[in-house]
Design an enzyme around this catalytic site. Structure first.
Site, mmCIF file in Angstrom:
data_model
loop_
_atom_site.group_PDB
_atom_site.id
_atom_site.type_symbol
_atom_site.label_atom_id
_atom_site.label_comp_id
_atom_site.label_asym_id
_atom_site.label_seq_id
_atom_site.Cartn_x
_atom_site.Cartn_y
_atom_site.Cartn_z
ATOM 1 N N THR A 70 -3.681 5.986 -28.718
ATOM 2 C CA THR A 70 -3.686 5.748 -26.876
ATOM 3 C C THR A 70 -3.922 6.544 -26.142
ATOM 4 O OG1 THR A 70 -2.436 3.492 -27.593
ATOM 5 C CG2 THR A 70 -3.157 4.622 -25.404
ATOM 6 N N ASN A 149 -7.651 -3.059 -37.371
ATOM 7 C CA ASN A 149 -6.129 -2.809 -37.234
ATOM 8 C C ASN A 149 -5.712 -4.207 -37.063
ATOM 9 O OD1 ASN A 149 -7.442 -3.200 -34.169
ATOM 10 N ND2 ASN A 149 -5.195 -3.748 -33.571
ATOM 11 N N GLN A 178 -5.979 3.557 -38.240
ATOM 12 C CA GLN A 178 -5.824 2.598 -39.308
ATOM 13 C C GLN A 178 -6.480 3.324 -40.431
ATOM 14 O OE1 GLN A 178 -3.376 0.695 -39.192
ATOM 15 N NE2 GLN A 178 -3.015 -0.091 -37.408
ATOM 16 N N SER A 197 -3.271 8.647 -35.515
ATOM 17 C CA SER A 197 -1.728 8.401 -35.162
ATOM 18 C C SER A 197 -0.881 9.117 -35.823
ATOM 19 C CB SER A 197 -1.463 7.215 -33.934
ATOM 20 O OG SER A 197 -0.222 7.737 -33.839
ATOM 21 N N HIS A 199 2.576 7.983 -36.684
ATOM 22 C CA HIS A 199 3.417 7.142 -37.213
ATOM 23 C C HIS A 199 2.568 6.331 -38.117
ATOM 24 C CE1 HIS A 199 2.616 3.995 -34.041
ATOM 25 N NE2 HIS A 199 1.800 4.796 -33.204
ATOM 26 N N THR A 235 2.666 21.047 -21.870
ATOM 27 C CA THR A 235 3.799 21.932 -23.700
ATOM 28 C C THR A 235 3.540 21.294 -24.932
ATOM 29 O OG1 THR A 235 5.472 22.657 -21.440
ATOM 30 C CG2 THR A 235 6.291 22.833 -24.077
ATOM 31 N N CYS A 321 0.604 -3.218 -30.198
ATOM 32 C CA CYS A 321 0.484 -3.165 -28.328
ATOM 33 C C CYS A 321 -0.396 -4.533 -28.520
ATOM 34 C CB CYS A 321 -0.750 -2.441 -29.290
ATOM 35 S SG CYS A 321 -0.404 -0.674 -29.452
#
Length: 379
Positions: A70, A149, A178, A197, A199, A235, A321
């Site tokens: 995102t 997705n 994806q 991404s 995950h 950071t 989502c």
């Protein structure tokens, strides 16, 4: 337990969790600190960037670490829009994008940008010719998803990238969340920005990769620091980055040897679903191997999901989502399916850890659930 919801998130590899834990405990200093502990962590971050670049066959300075898909999509779309607003105000995307892209474009429309939303064909694919026809003298960005997705359709990114090479004023962003480690996509010379991404490839939530072509200027959405070339100040989550680097390497290695098993599972379940009266396959035949979308009209998909969950079988509706929105799938509506079919869709998504034995057990349970729920509906 049978977990067929890997497009929502994958289970982290044990080695990835161990790496995160070790780095978080041992290399806890801020990589921007000037003391030896900070320098040590900075070197660890530098090494991770080099390894990610090697895995993706790009240059280390083209890698920006983010919090996930995102954020990567928003940085790319809004950053390009802001940077090149004086050059033009036209963006090309599609109606089958992830909400992170689709909603970002909708927001930009309210700010005066003009957005063309391309409709897919019956296979859920955006054609190169559609992109070419939509280009105007004011176009500054094309943003498309690589692997959809929800239904798994694959966009011809390389073809479109070659086309856009002839339009040097237009930047090309690809959402590859994806696709990474499932459908190979070369980045260098094809795209200008690409989102990934952790995950989705057995890394941890909250970490992502944004490829930004060398030399491309992009406005940051944030202020407050010079980290990540100023594109994503703040950071860095070094433990997450190092763990993600390991996950990417492991996932790309697994892709070479296990992607065929994933496809075999998907194809077998597809064939078995087609044998069940009242069950329809929405995913195209030519698709990413790990995503299968089906509909059971007249049954509520969330009820099917919960009924399966009671038997420790986990799937989803639409994308994670959007799963809590009680409305038809925008992707399926755009692909030409009616409201009933688009409102009753469920998504199965597989990983390298799934087995054919799980697929067989799933079909037995799924048939039982569908048949019993249909009997209730008929009453």
């Amino acid at each position: 337990m049978i977990y067929f919801d890997n497009s929502a998130t994958t289970r982290p590899y044990p080695e990835v969790v161990d790496t995160f834990s070790t780095v978080a405990r041992t290399y806890f200093a801020n990589p921007s600190s000037l003391h030896p502990l900070g320098k040590e962590v900075e070197q660890l971050l530098h090494s991770a960037r080099q390894k990610v670049a090697e895995s993706l066959e790009v240059e280390p300075q083209e890698i920006v670490f983010t919090s996930g898909g995102t954020e990567g999509n928003n940085i790319s779309i809004k950053g390009i829009a802001s940077q090149y607003r004086d050059r033009g105000n036209h963006i090309i995307t599609s109606t089958i994008e992830h909400s992170a892209t689709y909603d970002a474009c909708k927001k930009l429309e309210k700010e005066g940008f003009r957005v063309t939303y391309l409709l897919p064909n019956e296979h859920g694919v955006i054609l190169k010719s559609q992109v070419e026809e939509a280009i105007t003298d004011h176009t500054i960005l094309v943003s498309l998803i690589h692997v959809n997705n929800e239904i798994g359709s694959i966009q011809p990114i390389e073809e479109i990238g070659q086309l856009l090479k002839t339009y040097p004023r237009i930047n090309f962003h690809v959402d590859n969340v994806q696709g990474i480690a499932k459908v190979t996509l070369p980045l260098k010379g094809i795209v200008d920005l690409c989102t990934m991404s952790a995950h989705k490839f057995h890394g941890l939530n909250g970490n992502g990769i944004l490829y930004v072509r060398k030399g491309l200027k992009i406005d940051s959405l944030f202020t407050g620091g010079s980290q990540e070339q100023g594109i994503r100040p703040g950071t860095e989550n070094v433990a997450g980055v190092v763990a993600m680097t390991k996950a990417l390497r492991l996932a790309l290695d697994q892709q070479k040897t296990k992607i065929f098993m994933v496809e075999e599972i998907s194809r077998w379940i597809e064939q078995e679903c087609e044998k069940i009266e009242g069950v329809f396959v929405n995913s195209p035949k030519k698709r990413a191997p790990h995503i299968l979308n089906i509909s059971v009209p007249h049954l509520k998909p969330e009820v099917i999901v919960q009924a399966l969950a009671e038997k420790e079988v986990y799937i989803s509706t639409k994308s994670a989502c959007s799963s809590k929105k009680n409305e038809p799938s925008r992707v399926l509506i755009s692909s030409g399916y009616n409201k009933e079919r688009s409102s009753s869709a469920i998504r199965l998504s597989f990983s390298f850890e799934n087995t054919m034995e799980e697929a067989i057990e799933f079909m037995d349970i799924f048939k039982e659930v569908v048949i019993s729920m249909k009997k209730v509906v008929k009453k």
